[in-house]
Design a protein around this motif. Structure first.
Motif, PDB file in Angstrom:
ATOM      1  N   LEU A  58       0.842  -1.184   0.000  1.00  0.00           N
ATOM      2  CA  LEU A  58       0.000   0.000   0.000  1.00  0.00           C
ATOM      3  C   LEU A  58       0.881   1.239   0.000  1.00  0.00           C
ATOM      4  CD1 LEU A  58       0.015   1.154   3.190  1.00  0.00           C
ATOM      5  CD2 LEU A  58      -1.390  -0.876   3.497  1.00  0.00           C
ATOM      6  N   GLU A  59       0.301   2.335  -0.445  1.00  0.00           N
ATOM      7  CA  GLU A  59       1.043   3.589  -0.564  1.00  0.00           C
ATOM      8  C   GLU A  59       0.600   4.567   0.516  1.00  0.00           C
ATOM      9  OE1 GLU A  59       1.190   7.423  -3.577  1.00  0.00           O
ATOM     10  OE2 GLU A  59       0.820   5.429  -4.431  1.00  0.00           O
ATOM     11  N   LEU A  60       1.573   5.209   1.134  1.00  0.00           N
ATOM     12  CA  LEU A  60       1.293   6.256   2.104  1.00  0.00           C
ATOM     13  C   LEU A  60       2.442   7.251   2.071  1.00  0.00           C
ATOM     14  CD1 LEU A  60       3.358   5.424   4.624  1.00  0.00           C
ATOM     15  CD2 LEU A  60       1.557   3.782   5.100  1.00  0.00           C
ATOM     16  N   SER A  61       2.286   8.338   2.800  1.00  0.00           N
ATOM     17  CA  SER A  61       3.347   9.334   2.905  1.00  0.00           C
ATOM     18  C   SER A  61       3.682   9.529   4.373  1.00  0.00           C
ATOM     19  CB  SER A  61       2.915  10.668   2.287  1.00  0.00           C
ATOM     20  OG  SER A  61       2.723  10.539   0.895  1.00  0.00           O
ATOM     21  N   VAL A  62       4.938   9.311   4.707  1.00  0.00           N
ATOM     22  CA  VAL A  62       5.414   9.546   6.062  1.00  0.00           C
ATOM     23  C   VAL A  62       5.846  11.002   6.146  1.00  0.00           C
ATOM     24  CG1 VAL A  62       7.090   8.894   7.814  1.00  0.00           C
ATOM     25  CG2 VAL A  62       6.155   7.163   6.275  1.00  0.00           C
ATOM     26  N   SER A  63       5.347  11.723   7.139  1.00  0.00           N
ATOM     27  CA  SER A  63       5.596  13.154   7.263  1.00  0.00           C
ATOM     28  C   SER A  63       4.845  13.890   6.156  1.00  0.00           C
ATOM     29  CB  SER A  63       7.096  13.452   7.238  1.00  0.00           C
ATOM     30  OG  SER A  63       7.349  14.812   7.497  1.00  0.00           O
ATOM     31  N   LEU A 142       6.392   8.752  16.902  1.00  0.00           N
ATOM     32  CA  LEU A 142       5.085   9.286  16.531  1.00  0.00           C
ATOM     33  C   LEU A 142       5.277  10.167  15.307  1.00  0.00           C
ATOM     34  CD1 LEU A 142       3.764  10.334  20.063  1.00  0.00           C
ATOM     35  CD2 LEU A 142       3.100   8.311  18.761  1.00  0.00           C
ATOM     36  N   GLU A 143       4.440   9.962  14.293  1.00  0.00           N
ATOM     37  CA  GLU A 143       4.599  10.721  13.060  1.00  0.00           C
ATOM     38  C   GLU A 143       3.258  10.834  12.341  1.00  0.00           C
ATOM     39  OE1 GLU A 143       5.564  12.980  11.246  1.00  0.00           O
ATOM     40  OE2 GLU A 143       7.563  12.352  10.573  1.00  0.00           O
ATOM     41  N   ASN A 144       3.076  11.909  11.600  1.00  0.00           N
ATOM     42  CA  ASN A 144       1.883  12.064  10.768  1.00  0.00           C
ATOM     43  C   ASN A 144       2.026  11.195   9.522  1.00  0.00           C
ATOM     44  OD1 ASN A 144       1.116  13.945  12.628  1.00  0.00           O
ATOM     45  ND2 ASN A 144       1.426  15.727  11.308  1.00  0.00           N
ATOM     46  N   VAL A 145       0.972  10.451   9.205  1.00  0.00           N
ATOM     47  CA  VAL A 145       0.990   9.568   8.040  1.00  0.00           C
ATOM     48  C   VAL A 145      -0.197   9.914   7.151  1.00  0.00           C
ATOM     49  CG1 VAL A 145       0.788   7.185   7.244  1.00  0.00           C
ATOM     50  CG2 VAL A 145       2.188   7.716   9.245  1.00  0.00           C
ATOM     51  N   LEU A 146       0.080  10.091   5.869  1.00  0.00           N
ATOM     52  CA  LEU A 146      -0.934  10.437   4.880  1.00  0.00           C
ATOM     53  C   LEU A 146      -1.216   9.200   4.031  1.00  0.00           C
ATOM     54  CD1 LEU A 146      -2.416  13.096   3.824  1.00  0.00           C
ATOM     55  CD2 LEU A 146      -0.692  13.091   2.020  1.00  0.00           C
ATOM     56  N   VAL A 157      -3.513  10.706   9.128  1.00  0.00           N
ATOM     57  CA  VAL A 157      -3.660  10.183  10.479  1.00  0.00           C
ATOM     58  C   VAL A 157      -2.502  10.750  11.293  1.00  0.00           C
ATOM     59  CG1 VAL A 157      -3.729   8.132  11.940  1.00  0.00           C
ATOM     60  CG2 VAL A 157      -4.756   8.080   9.660  1.00  0.00           C
ATOM     61  N   PRO A 158      -2.765  11.699  12.178  1.00  0.00           N
ATOM     62  CA  PRO A 158      -1.678  12.319  12.934  1.00  0.00           C
ATOM     63  C   PRO A 158      -1.206  11.441  14.085  1.00  0.00           C
ATOM     64  CG  PRO A 158      -3.766  13.294  13.556  1.00  0.00           C
ATOM     65  CD  PRO A 158      -4.070  12.305  12.465  1.00  0.00           C
ATOM     66  N   ASN A 159       0.049  11.616  14.451  1.00  0.00           N
ATOM     67  CA  ASN A 159       0.620  10.949  15.629  1.00  0.00           C
ATOM     68  C   ASN A 159       0.471   9.435  15.598  1.00  0.00           C
ATOM     69  OD1 ASN A 159       1.377  13.426  16.898  1.00  0.00           O
ATOM     70  ND2 ASN A 159      -0.768  13.718  17.471  1.00  0.00           N
ATOM     71  N   LEU A 160       0.652   8.842  14.425  1.00  0.00           N
ATOM     72  CA  LEU A 160       0.593   7.389  14.329  1.00  0.00           C
ATOM     73  C   LEU A 160       1.880   6.799  14.894  1.00  0.00           C
ATOM     74  CD1 LEU A 160      -1.180   5.061  13.179  1.00  0.00           C
ATOM     75  CD2 LEU A 160       0.256   5.150  11.139  1.00  0.00           C
ATOM     76  N   VAL A 161       1.748   5.749  15.690  1.00  0.00           N
ATOM     77  CA  VAL A 161       2.931   5.072  16.220  1.00  0.00           C
ATOM     78  C   VAL A 161       3.609   4.324  15.080  1.00  0.00           C
ATOM     79  CG1 VAL A 161       3.784   3.345  17.830  1.00  0.00           C
ATOM     80  CG2 VAL A 161       1.939   4.886  18.514  1.00  0.00           C
ATOM     81  N   LEU A 162       4.894   4.600  14.895  1.00  0.00           N
ATOM     82  CA  LEU A 162       5.629   4.100  13.741  1.00  0.00           C
ATOM     83  C   LEU A 162       7.034   3.707  14.175  1.00  0.00           C
ATOM     84  CD1 LEU A 162       5.250   3.998  10.537  1.00  0.00           C
ATOM     85  CD2 LEU A 162       6.528   6.144  10.520  1.00  0.00           C
ATOM     86  N   GLY A 163       7.467   2.529  13.770  1.00  0.00           N
ATOM     87  CA  GLY A 163       8.828   2.110  14.060  1.00  0.00           C
ATOM     88  C   GLY A 163       9.801   2.723  13.073  1.00  0.00           C
ATOM     89  N   ILE A 205     -11.250   5.535  13.824  1.00  0.00           N
ATOM     90  CA  ILE A 205     -11.494   5.393  12.384  1.00  0.00           C
ATOM     91  C   ILE A 205     -11.948   3.973  12.060  1.00  0.00           C
ATOM     92  CG2 ILE A 205     -10.519   5.588  10.063  1.00  0.00           C
ATOM     93  CD1 ILE A 205      -8.312   7.305  11.224  1.00  0.00           C
ATOM     94  N   THR A 206     -11.223   3.001  12.595  1.00  0.00           N
ATOM     95  CA  THR A 206     -11.416   1.613  12.177  1.00  0.00           C
ATOM     96  C   THR A 206     -12.624   0.943  12.811  1.00  0.00           C
ATOM     97  OG1 THR A 206     -10.039   0.698  13.956  1.00  0.00           O
ATOM     98  CG2 THR A 206      -8.910   1.396  11.938  1.00  0.00           C
ATOM     99  N   LYS A 207     -13.086   1.474  13.946  1.00  0.00           N
ATOM    100  CA  LYS A 207     -14.199   0.845  14.673  1.00  0.00           C
ATOM    101  C   LYS A 207     -13.916  -0.638  14.942  1.00  0.00           C
ATOM    102  CE  LYS A 207     -16.783   4.574  14.549  1.00  0.00           C
ATOM    103  NZ  LYS A 207     -18.063   4.587  13.825  1.00  0.00           N
ATOM    104  N   TRP A 208     -12.641  -0.979  15.034  1.00  0.00           N
ATOM    105  CA  TRP A 208     -12.191  -2.333  15.358  1.00  0.00           C
ATOM    106  C   TRP A 208     -12.524  -3.360  14.277  1.00  0.00           C
ATOM    107  CZ3 TRP A 208      -8.791  -2.423  19.130  1.00  0.00           C
ATOM    108  CH2 TRP A 208      -8.876  -1.469  20.152  1.00  0.00           C
ATOM    109  N   LYS A 209     -12.639  -2.916  13.022  1.00  0.00           N
ATOM    110  CA  LYS A 209     -12.882  -3.904  11.970  1.00  0.00           C
ATOM    111  C   LYS A 209     -12.204  -3.479  10.675  1.00  0.00           C
ATOM    112  CE  LYS A 209     -17.474  -1.965  10.925  1.00  0.00           C
ATOM    113  NZ  LYS A 209     -18.921  -2.265  10.826  1.00  0.00           N
TER     114      LYS A 209
END
Length: 410
Positions: A58-63, A142-146, A157-163, A205-209
């Motif tokens: 999948l495609e996303l943008s870190v920062s 913690l980082e914003n992910v688009l 999604v702001p402040n996503l936990v990211l390794g 967002i996910t509502k656990w599903k």
């Protein structure tokens, strides 16, 4: 202090996200859909596995602006990307993520309740993940992910936990694992024991599903989607549902059938042991299905008995050890493979169990795309055998539902 930090992080996420957002749809693609020039044409199935074309990314943008591709993995509980200065790491087209250039990146303190206390790197929270032939460690951040969505503008999604991986010995993403490799890490969506997992942090967002449907490897360049929350479609009457252990998405597998005949396998082969080994999971991060040796051998024996009088043995092609000569003779009915879960049966047709494999110019074999695993390893239902089924994980109800579907841009 620790609880206050969690509340602050969660409220900061909510305050910066539209409250009307209750769903998310992310485009899934195969590796060759990122750049056709990276992958040779007319690959055999074995070569497709080497290029990881049977897996999805999948495609996303870190920062703020960096485009990143991550492997979609339901078998991993943590999301990580390779970071600048990573030692013993794979190469990435465009280079790794450099947190020094981000104004929104921050490390997670070791005393944060979100920290798993696996590893301390000065005053920061570290992480360490072991895979069968590799490992990753680094700093939890913690980082914003688009996220690139399929309808409408990208979603932040702001402040996503990211390794932020600083060491990844042995990690590889198949052939072309050099300067042209587009994959930067893993998007892990399992729960595990991580309080900082994606499903926990983004529960608003996910509502656990979540839900996905993977096209067959030979279906061409068909887009599929990963759905969360209210974007997940209601279940049809044809759906089957089985209990799901949310720690690692373990399933209660009771037996396997070949051509409609039960093998009467010992259920202990599929159970999680007290030491945490074993079990049976759905794993989109692994291409072929892997069964512990006693189960694999029984499945192989039953298929040989079912096809023996009809088929001519073919040349084995590593890593597959059950192959038949191509073309196949006309057979009234090719055997299917059925996994019997608690209250649900998942039937996989012959052409999602076997695939044609190039042996040499003008010669092909038809091979079973499954692996034998060590007795202490988990049984994995891989991405190849999950094709053309809709899988719906409901973590609140602790269930997995599935039903047949032709996966086309859904």
């Amino acid at each position: 202090m620790g609880q206050a930090l969690v509340v602050f992080i969660f409220l900061s996420i909510l305050s910066s996200f539209p409250m009307a957002t209750n769903g998310l749809t992310i485009k899934l693609m195969r590796r060759d859909q990122v750049d056709l020039n990276l992958v040779p044409e007319n690959l055999s199935i074995a070569e497709k596995h080497k290029y990881m074309l049977t897996l999805h990314i999948l495609e996303l943008s870190v920062s703020a602006s960096r485009r990143t591709y991550l492997l979609f993995d339901t078998g991993s509980p943590f999301t990580w990307v390779q970071c600048h200065g990573c030692l013993n790491c794979f190469k990435i087209r465009g280079g790794p993520f450099d947190p020094r250039r981000s104004t929104t990146y921050r490390t997670l303190p070791f005393d944060s309740p979100l920290c798993q206390k696996q590893l301390r790197i000065r005053d920061s929270c570290g992480f360490r993940i072991s895979y069968p032939t590799s490992s990753v460690e680094g700093i939890t951040s913690l980082e914003n992910v688009l996220f690139t969505t399929t309808a409408g503008p990208p979603m932040t999604v702001p402040n996503l936990v990211l390794g932020c991986a600083t060491s990844a010995p042995g990690v590889t993403f198949g052939n072309n694992d050099g300067p042209h490799n587009p994959i930067s890490g893993i998007f892990g969506i399992a729960m595990g024991l991580f309080r900082d997992s994606f499903m926990v942090i983004t529960q608003y967002i996910t509502k656990w599903k979540f839900s996905y449907c993977l096209p067959s490897w030979n279906a061409g360049h068909i887009q599929s989607n990963l759905l969360f929350g209210d974007d997940v479609k209601p279940l049809p009457r044809s759906a089957q549902t089985t209990p799901l252990q949310t720690v690692q998405y373990y399933l209660n597998c009771y037996d396997i059938s070949v051509a409609g005949k039960r093998l009467n396998l010992d259920r202990a082969l599929f159970r999680v042991r007290p030491d945490g080994t074993g079990g049976f999971i759905m794993d989109t991060g692994t291409a072929p299905t892997c069964l512990v040796a006693p189960a694999y051998d029984k499945v192989k024996e039953a298929i040989v008995l079912s096809l023996g009088r009809h088929m001519r043995p073919g040349t084995p092609v590593r890593p597959y050890d059950l192959c038949y000569s191509w073309p196949l003779p006309r057979i009234p009915q090719l055997p299917s493979l059925t996994f019997h879960f608690q209250n649900a049966d998942l039937e996989i047709d012959f052409w999602n169990v076997f695939q044609t494999v190039q042996v040499s110019r003008g010669r092909k074999s038809v091979c079973m795309i499954m692996h034998r695993a060590d007795i202490r390893a988990p049984n994995l239902l891989g991405a190849v055998q999950q094709a053309n089924y809709r899988f719906v994980h409901n973590l609140r109800d602790q269930t997995l539902s599935f039903y047949p579907e032709t996966c086309r841009g859904n």
